[in-house]
Design an enzyme around this catalytic site. Structure first.
Site, PDB file in Angstrom:
ATOM      1  N   SER A   1       0.834  -1.203   0.000  1.00 28.32           N
ATOM      2  CA  SER A   1       0.000   0.000   0.000  1.00 28.32           C
ATOM      3  C   SER A   1       0.870   1.255   0.000  1.00 28.32           C
ATOM      4  O   SER A   1       1.943   1.283   0.613  1.00 28.32           O
ATOM      5  CB  SER A   1      -0.873  -0.019   1.258  1.00 28.32           C
ATOM      6  OG  SER A   1      -1.471   1.231   1.459  1.00 28.32           O
TER       7      SER A   1
ATOM      8  N   PRO B   1      -7.533  12.764  11.931  1.00 23.29           N
ATOM      9  CA  PRO B   1      -6.145  12.555  12.362  1.00 23.29           C
ATOM     10  C   PRO B   1      -5.451  11.500  11.497  1.00 23.29           C
ATOM     11  O   PRO B   1      -6.063  10.492  11.133  1.00 23.29           O
ATOM     12  CB  PRO B   1      -6.294  12.045  13.807  1.00 23.29           C
ATOM     13  CG  PRO B   1      -7.665  12.449  14.236  1.00 23.29           C
ATOM     14  CD  PRO B   1      -8.511  12.521  13.001  1.00 23.29           C
ATOM     15  N   GLY B   2      -4.203  11.753  11.169  1.00 22.53           N
ATOM     16  CA  GLY B   2      -3.420  10.761  10.405  1.00 22.53           C
ATOM     17  C   GLY B   2      -3.462  10.978   8.908  1.00 22.53           C
ATOM     18  O   GLY B   2      -2.682  10.373   8.174  1.00 22.53           O
TER      19      GLY B   2
ATOM     20  N   LYS C   1       1.991  -3.707   6.552  1.00 26.19           N
ATOM     21  CA  LYS C   1       2.375  -3.729   5.127  1.00 26.19           C
ATOM     22  C   LYS C   1       3.876  -3.483   4.995  1.00 26.19           C
ATOM     23  O   LYS C   1       4.564  -4.135   4.202  1.00 26.19           O
ATOM     24  CB  LYS C   1       1.600  -2.653   4.342  1.00 26.19           C
ATOM     25  CG  LYS C   1       0.110  -2.931   4.219  1.00 26.19           C
ATOM     26  CD  LYS C   1      -0.159  -4.086   3.273  1.00 26.19           C
ATOM     27  CE  LYS C   1      -1.620  -4.438   3.147  1.00 26.19           C
ATOM     28  NZ  LYS C   1      -1.890  -5.666   2.426  1.00 26.19           N
TER      29      LYS C   1
ATOM     30  N   TYR D   1      -2.119  -1.064  10.707  1.00 26.70           N
ATOM     31  CA  TYR D   1      -2.365  -1.633   9.371  1.00 26.70           C
ATOM     32  C   TYR D   1      -1.193  -1.305   8.440  1.00 26.70           C
ATOM     33  O   TYR D   1      -0.618  -2.180   7.792  1.00 26.70           O
ATOM     34  CB  TYR D   1      -3.687  -1.078   8.795  1.00 26.70           C
ATOM     35  CG  TYR D   1      -3.771  -1.242   7.304  1.00 26.70           C
ATOM     36  CD1 TYR D   1      -4.036  -2.489   6.741  1.00 26.70           C
ATOM     37  CD2 TYR D   1      -3.549  -0.159   6.441  1.00 26.70           C
ATOM     38  CE1 TYR D   1      -4.062  -2.641   5.359  1.00 26.70           C
ATOM     39  CE2 TYR D   1      -3.579  -0.312   5.071  1.00 26.70           C
ATOM     40  CZ  TYR D   1      -3.835  -1.549   4.538  1.00 26.70           C
ATOM     41  OH  TYR D   1      -3.850  -1.707   3.175  1.00 26.70           O
TER      42      TYR D   1
HETATM   43  C1  WQD Z   1      -9.477   9.702   1.104  1.00 25.04           C
HETATM   44  C2  WQD Z   1      -9.702  11.168   1.399  1.00 25.04           C
HETATM   45  C3  WQD Z   1     -10.099  11.657   3.714  1.00 25.04           C
HETATM   46  C4  WQD Z   1     -13.932   9.638   4.098  1.00 25.04           C
HETATM   47  C5  WQD Z   1      -6.886   4.734   3.168  1.00 25.04           C
HETATM   48  C6  WQD Z   1      -5.841   4.010   3.944  1.00 25.04           C
HETATM   49  C7  WQD Z   1      -4.874   3.366   3.005  1.00 25.04           C
HETATM   50  C8  WQD Z   1      -5.580   2.491   1.996  1.00 25.04           C
HETATM   51  C9  WQD Z   1      -6.674   3.225   1.307  1.00 25.04           C
HETATM   52  C10 WQD Z   1      -6.293   0.231   2.167  1.00 25.04           C
HETATM   53  C11 WQD Z   1      -8.997  11.646   2.672  1.00 25.04           C
HETATM   54  C12 WQD Z   1     -11.315  12.000   2.886  1.00 25.04           C
HETATM   55  C13 WQD Z   1     -12.752  10.148   3.601  1.00 25.04           C
HETATM   56  C14 WQD Z   1     -14.982  10.552   4.449  1.00 25.04           C
HETATM   57  C15 WQD Z   1     -13.581  12.369   3.758  1.00 25.04           C
HETATM   58  N1  WQD Z   1      -6.114   1.364   2.686  1.00 25.04           N
HETATM   59  N2  WQD Z   1     -12.571  11.476   3.435  1.00 25.04           N
HETATM   60  N3  WQD Z   1     -14.758  11.878   4.253  1.00 25.04           N
HETATM   61  O1  WQD Z   1      -7.026   7.724   3.850  1.00 25.04           O
HETATM   62  O2  WQD Z   1      -6.176   8.045   1.491  1.00 25.04           O
HETATM   63  O3  WQD Z   1      -6.281   5.811   2.461  1.00 25.04           O
HETATM   64  O4  WQD Z   1      -7.520   3.862   2.265  1.00 25.04           O
HETATM   65  O5  WQD Z   1      -6.730  -0.746   2.331  1.00 25.04           O
HETATM   66  O6  WQD Z   1      -4.008   2.623   3.758  1.00 25.04           O
HETATM   67  O7  WQD Z   1      -5.176   4.893   4.804  1.00 25.04           O
HETATM   68  O8  WQD Z   1      -8.371   6.902   1.830  1.00 25.04           O
HETATM   69  O9  WQD Z   1     -10.736   6.873   1.183  1.00 25.04           O
HETATM   70  O10 WQD Z   1     -10.162   6.920   3.646  1.00 25.04           O
HETATM   71  O11 WQD Z   1      -9.745   8.957   2.277  1.00 25.04           O
HETATM   72  O12 WQD Z   1     -13.427  13.585   3.628  1.00 25.04           O
HETATM   73  O13 WQD Z   1     -16.041  10.165   4.940  1.00 25.04           O
HETATM   74  O14 WQD Z   1     -11.102  11.373   1.651  1.00 25.04           O
HETATM   75  O15 WQD Z   1      -9.916  12.580   4.750  1.00 25.04           O
HETATM   76  O16 WQD Z   1      -8.566  12.948   2.453  1.00 25.04           O
HETATM   77  P1  WQD Z   1      -6.922   7.236   2.481  1.00 25.04           P
HETATM   78  P2  WQD Z   1      -9.822   7.336   2.253  1.00 25.04           P
END
Ligand code: WQD
Length: 333
Positions: A124, A290-291, A153, A149
């Site tokens: 990832s 966060p994160g 990886k 998580y």
């Molecule tokens: C994308 C953007 C959120 C939800 C994660 C994991 C990564 C991988 C893929 C795999 C961010 C914003 C999200 C919401 C929002 N995991 N958001 N409202 O964080 O890039 O990656 O998923 O299995 O390891 O960390 O993806 O889709 O969660 O978020 O505004 O309700 O959408 O803040 O900017 P992310 P995501």
């Protein structure tokens, strides 16, 4: 000769298994159905137009793995099986280390006993952590992930690198996915998050379907053109093709990004979805999550030059296919 796909009925595993079949490979699937079910297998068989070799079992069970390698003529393994919910991994870190790290270790030990040398791992972009600045290149420092998580990886990548250093007759490829979205064009398989989705696209499709009232946009005060975070969304069908190419071009130990190289903001994805589907997505701006890193997208040169990989589908198509799948899943719930 067959390719074993662990996690073969999961979101990315199912699309990859079908793509391998389409490209003329024989596949054997292994899944414990922890995040899928027999219905997925049935629909995969409908799409494939044939029965699929399937084992229900766990990568933590050496007996199950040995049975597969004894029975099937496996020449390569594409390894997806694992837990993948970021938030849950913070609550239950040991489950993540057991399933992902110990599970992969177990798999590698059994593979070693049976002399299988070709291994593709589902990694990832999360391994880039927040140390480097996008576009992320494979040779940038990795590790220091903000959640267990991501750490699993990264640890598995290190394990694979050490394995190769000890025995260079292996061919090992780690594929770092950016943000996979979209679904099979048939609309019959796609991502099925359990409970309220954490990831953006399944959240959007559930708002569109009326299952959730509105989207919360996590932060609109980032230093980006519209203030929201930027990600590299890639169609799961492109990702699946990336695995086919990775398997065909294995030589030694390699890491490749699988992304499009193009960033899209949260609000950009919302607009693209609305335009593609004609469905309005109510949203409100909420606090930052966060994160989250501000901007993440892939450097795509290495995968293009060494694998011939180029993502074909644009964000509009990703939205259309995600929406088709959401509607299908609701009609068959
Ligand atoms: C994308 C953007 C959120 C939800 C994660 C994991 C990564 C991988 C893929 C795999 C961010 C914003 C999200 C919401 C929002 N995991 N958001 N409202 O964080 O890039 O990656 O998923 O299995 O390891 O960390 O993806 O889709 O969660 O978020 O505004 O309700 O959408 O803040 O900017 P992310 P995501």
């Amino acid at each position: 000769m067959s390719i074993l796909v662990t996690g073969g009925t999961g979101y990315i595993g199912s699309h990859t298994a079908l793509k391998l079949l389409e490209r003329g490979e024989r596949v054997v699937l292994l899944d414990n159905f922890s995040n899928s079910g027999p219905d997925v297998l049935t629909r995969m068989e409908e799409i494939a137009g044939c029965a699929l070799r399937f084992y229900r079992g766990d990568i933590l069970c050496a007996d199950t793995l040995s049975e597969i390698f004894r029975t099937e003529d496996v020449e390569g393994v594409v390894h997806f099986a694992g837990l993948k919910a970021v938030g849950e991994s913070v609550q239950k870190p040991l489950e993540y280390y057991r399933n992902n790290v110990a599970g992969t270790l177990n798999l590698l030990e059994v593979i070693g006993r049976f002399g299988v040398k070709n291994f593709v791992f589902s990694s990832s972009a999360t391994v880039y952590g927040s140390r480097s600045v996008a576009p992320y290149r494979e040779d940038m420092p990795a590790g220091g992930c903000t959640n267990p998580y991501g750490q699993t990886k990264y640890i598995i990548e290190l394990m694979l690198q050490d394995l190769y250093a000890s025995d260079d007759s292996y061919n090992i490829t780690a594929l770092r996915y950016f943000n996979p979205i979209g679904a099979h064009p048939s609309g019959k398989i796609g991502e099925s998050p359990s409970g309220v989705p954490n990831n953006l696209m399944p959240y959007i499709t559930q708002v569109a379907a009326g299952k959730l009232p509105e989207l919360r946009v996590f932060g609109a005060d980032y230093d980006t053109p519209d203030g929201t975070c930027i990600r590299d969304y890639i169609h799961v069908e492109d990702l699946a093709e990336g695995h086919v190419l990775a398997l065909r071009n294995q030589r030694g130990f390699n890491i490749y990004n699988l992304g499009t190289g193009t960033g899209t903001s949260v609000l950009g994805l919302v607009s693209a979805f609305e335009e593609a589907t004609d469905v309005k997505i109510p949203y409100r701006i909420a606090d930052r999550r966060p994160g989250d890193v501000q901007t993440s997208f892939a450097a795509v040169t290495k995968a293009r030059e060494e694998l011939g990989f180029l993502a074909r589908f644009d964000v509009r198509r990703m939205c259309e296919d995600s929406w088709r799948w959401e509607r299908y899943a609701n009609g068959h719930a």
